[in-house]
Design a protein around this motif. Structure first.
Motif, short mmCIF file in Angstrom:
data_model
loop_
_atom_site.label_atom_id
_atom_site.label_comp_id
_atom_site.label_asym_id
_atom_site.label_seq_id
_atom_site.Cartn_x
_atom_site.Cartn_y
_atom_site.Cartn_z
N GLY A 303 29.72 -52.41 23.95
CA GLY A 303 28.64 -52.54 24.40
C GLY A 303 27.95 -51.30 24.69
N LEU A 304 26.96 -50.97 25.35
CA LEU A 304 26.20 -49.99 25.12
C LEU A 304 24.80 -50.20 26.37
N ILE A 305 25.23 -48.35 27.26
CA ILE A 305 24.51 -48.36 28.23
C ILE A 305 23.36 -47.14 27.69
N SER A 306 22.13 -46.98 27.71
CA SER A 306 21.27 -45.68 27.73
C SER A 306 20.28 -45.56 28.90
N ASP A 307 19.79 -44.48 29.49
CA ASP A 307 18.96 -43.56 29.66
C ASP A 307 17.70 -43.47 29.18
N GLY A 308 17.42 -44.30 28.59
CA GLY A 308 16.20 -44.42 27.61
C GLY A 308 14.84 -45.51 27.21
N GLY A 309 15.92 -46.51 28.23
CA GLY A 309 14.88 -47.47 27.78
C GLY A 309 15.39 -48.58 26.87
N GLU A 310 15.02 -50.16 27.11
CA GLU A 310 15.70 -50.91 26.17
C GLU A 310 15.09 -50.39 24.83
N PRO A 311 16.85 -50.37 24.15
CA PRO A 311 16.90 -50.17 22.90
C PRO A 311 16.58 -51.90 22.01
N VAL A 312 15.62 -51.20 20.66
CA VAL A 312 15.53 -52.06 20.04
C VAL A 312 16.46 -52.83 19.10
N ARG A 313 16.29 -54.39 19.22
CA ARG A 313 16.86 -54.93 18.06
C ARG A 313 17.40 -54.62 16.95
N GLU A 314 18.14 -54.78 16.74
CA GLU A 314 18.24 -54.49 15.11
C GLU A 314 18.18 -52.95 14.68
N GLY A 315 17.79 -52.51 16.17
CA GLY A 315 17.68 -50.72 15.64
C GLY A 315 19.19 -50.08 15.14
N PRO A 316 19.24 -49.38 14.74
CA PRO A 316 20.42 -48.07 14.34
C PRO A 316 20.96 -47.32 15.55
N VAL A 317 22.39 -47.46 15.49
CA VAL A 317 23.36 -46.53 16.17
C VAL A 317 23.77 -45.57 15.44
N THR A 318 23.96 -44.72 16.08
CA THR A 318 24.39 -43.39 14.82
C THR A 318 25.03 -42.28 15.94
N ILE A 319 25.90 -41.11 15.31
CA ILE A 319 26.29 -40.35 16.29
C ILE A 319 25.21 -39.21 14.98
N ASP A 320 25.07 -38.26 15.79
CA ASP A 320 24.23 -36.77 14.74
C ASP A 320 23.57 -37.06 13.28
N GLY A 321 23.19 -38.18 14.51
CA GLY A 321 22.52 -38.83 12.79
C GLY A 321 22.41 -40.45 11.50
N LYS A 322 24.19 -40.27 12.01
CA LYS A 322 24.89 -41.42 10.82
C LYS A 322 24.92 -42.32 11.74
#
Length: 411
Positions: A303-322
């Motif tokens: 799972g993932l939780i973000s204070d930035g609103g609803e994520p985009v489906r099929e959008g990338p998840v990154t660490i330091d841009g990777k």
């Protein structure tokens, strides 16, 4: 990158033209009058939205009870070799499933990858219903039934759900004789509603308390419209409202319930989907067993939780841009007051890992990976061990859920 923030839906128009390949359910006239929009699921039209908004439907589900017309397809497996076929194609040990009980069940290909998932109902020692997600299950069962004394058939049943803290009160008010005795989590019963027979199971797709009901159109007393109206009437004292899949989607992401074909698919094993508990490598041979015995056992879904609103489906998840994975399902949770998602990782990462995720505002926001379900980790709510009814507040004013012990009949 180019963002796809639109979706395709089906609507009803009063005109002639192409109208093939999809099935309308027995409640279609109600949905059209209620302004529903549909998706196609198992070649069935399933309402993704109704007159009630996505958020209003979610709060009805969390605080009262929501009525959802869903697109699962029951397939009947019957005959002397019914259990033998089931043990051949399902990864769980079906012999342990008693009559009038249900259980989550997976089908895999010979390479161990997922074909489909669903709920297996045992209606008699020699009769099962597999209530499948979207997938090629019927032809798969027909092919693997060759040489066995078994019949695979379509009961033409339509499945709907009532979910939420008041759902079992609705059921008690709906069926003749009230709530069945000993109707525990994953129980199955045959019941009557105003003279017509149905099947009910204490299951659902929300991780809330709830039940599903299945039409029996081959029975002489079948009347789909009357059944729908009876459910609405039984639920009126408890605030029942009709909602669409969009409202259910929020809750199923919170609850870590997966959708076949998107969260998991035929490129993944059950272990990679976090479903290894439903693979019994100790039972006799089943399709995919050899491959699964040597497969990696780590899950790639989280799972993932973000204070930035609803994520985009099929959008990338990154660490330091990777890039480390992508979003398979996303929503904004009114209860958590945060964007939430299910993420498919390229490689496993730990709970609590800080990441970035692309959101619907076209910006990248900070987020954190979180084990599923996002709350109620022990799944006490759907099992009826606790009833949490949250107050409808938001942001810093959000108050904790109020808990009460369930009534004994509902536990």
């Amino acid at each position: 990158m180019s963002l796809n923030t639109t979706r395709l839906v089906v609507t009803a128009d009063n005109e002639g033209g192409w109208d093939y390949g999809t099935l309308r359910g027995p409640y279609s006239a109600f949905h059209i009058a209620n302004g529903a929009k549909y998706c196609v699921y198992n070649n069935r039209l399933m309402p993704v939205s109704q007159k009630v908004s996505r958020e209003e439907g979610y709060w009805t589900l969390k605080q009262k009870a929501g009525l959802f017309d869903t697109g699962e397809r029951p397939i009947q497996i019957s005959g002397p070799d019914a259990e033998k076929l089931c043990n051949k194609v399902f990864t769980r040990n079906v012999s342990n499933l008693k009559p009038w009980r249900a259980g989550y069940a997976l089908l895999t290909y010979p390479n161990g990858n997922i074909l489909c998932d669903g709920v297996l109902l045992r209606l008699a020692p020699d009769t099962f219903w597999y209530v499948q997600a979207d997938g090629p299950v019927y032809s798969w069962l027909i092919a693997h039934a060759q040489g066995l004394d078994v019949e695979v058939s379509d009961p033409n049943s339509w499945v709907s759900q009532v979910q939420g803290p008041a759902s079992l009160d609705v059921l008690n008010n709906l069926i003749e004789g009230g709530l069945p005795a000993d109707f525990k989590y994953f129980s199955v019963r045959r019941a009557r509603v105003r003279g017509q027979d149905i099947i009910v199971s204490r299951t659902g797709w929300t991780n809330e308390a709830g039940f599903e009901f299945y039409t029996l159109p081959n029975e002489p007393n079948y009347d789909g419209a009357a059944l729908w109206n009876a459910v609405l009437e039984a639920g009126k004292p408890f605030g029942l409202d009709v909602a669409g899949l969009d409202s259910m989607e929020i809750r199923r992401i919170e609850g870590g319930i997966l959708n076949n074909g998107s969260d998991m698919d035929d490129t993944m094993t059950p272990f990679e989907a976090g479903l290894g508990a439903f693979v019994d490598l100790s039972k006799d041979d089943f399709i995919g067993k050899a491959a699964l015995a040597s497969a990696k056992k780590e899950s790639r879904l989280i799972g993932l939780i973000s204070d930035g609103g609803e994520p985009v489906r099929e959008g990338p998840v990154t660490i330091d841009g990777k890039r480390i994975g992508f979003v398979t399902a996303a929503a904004f949770s009114p209860f958590l007051n945060a964007g939430i998602a299910i993420v498919r990782l390229d490689q496993p990462h730990a709970d609590g890992t800080k990441v970035e995720v692309l959101s619907r505002d076209h910006k990248t926001h900070s987020a954190v990976l979180a084990q599923l379900p996002l709350y109620d980790k022990e799944k006490k709510i759907p099992r009826g061990l606790v009833v949490d009814i949250p107050e409808r507040t938001s942001g810093a004013d959000k108050k904790p859920a109020k808990s009460r012990k369930p009534e004994a009949a509902h536990s």
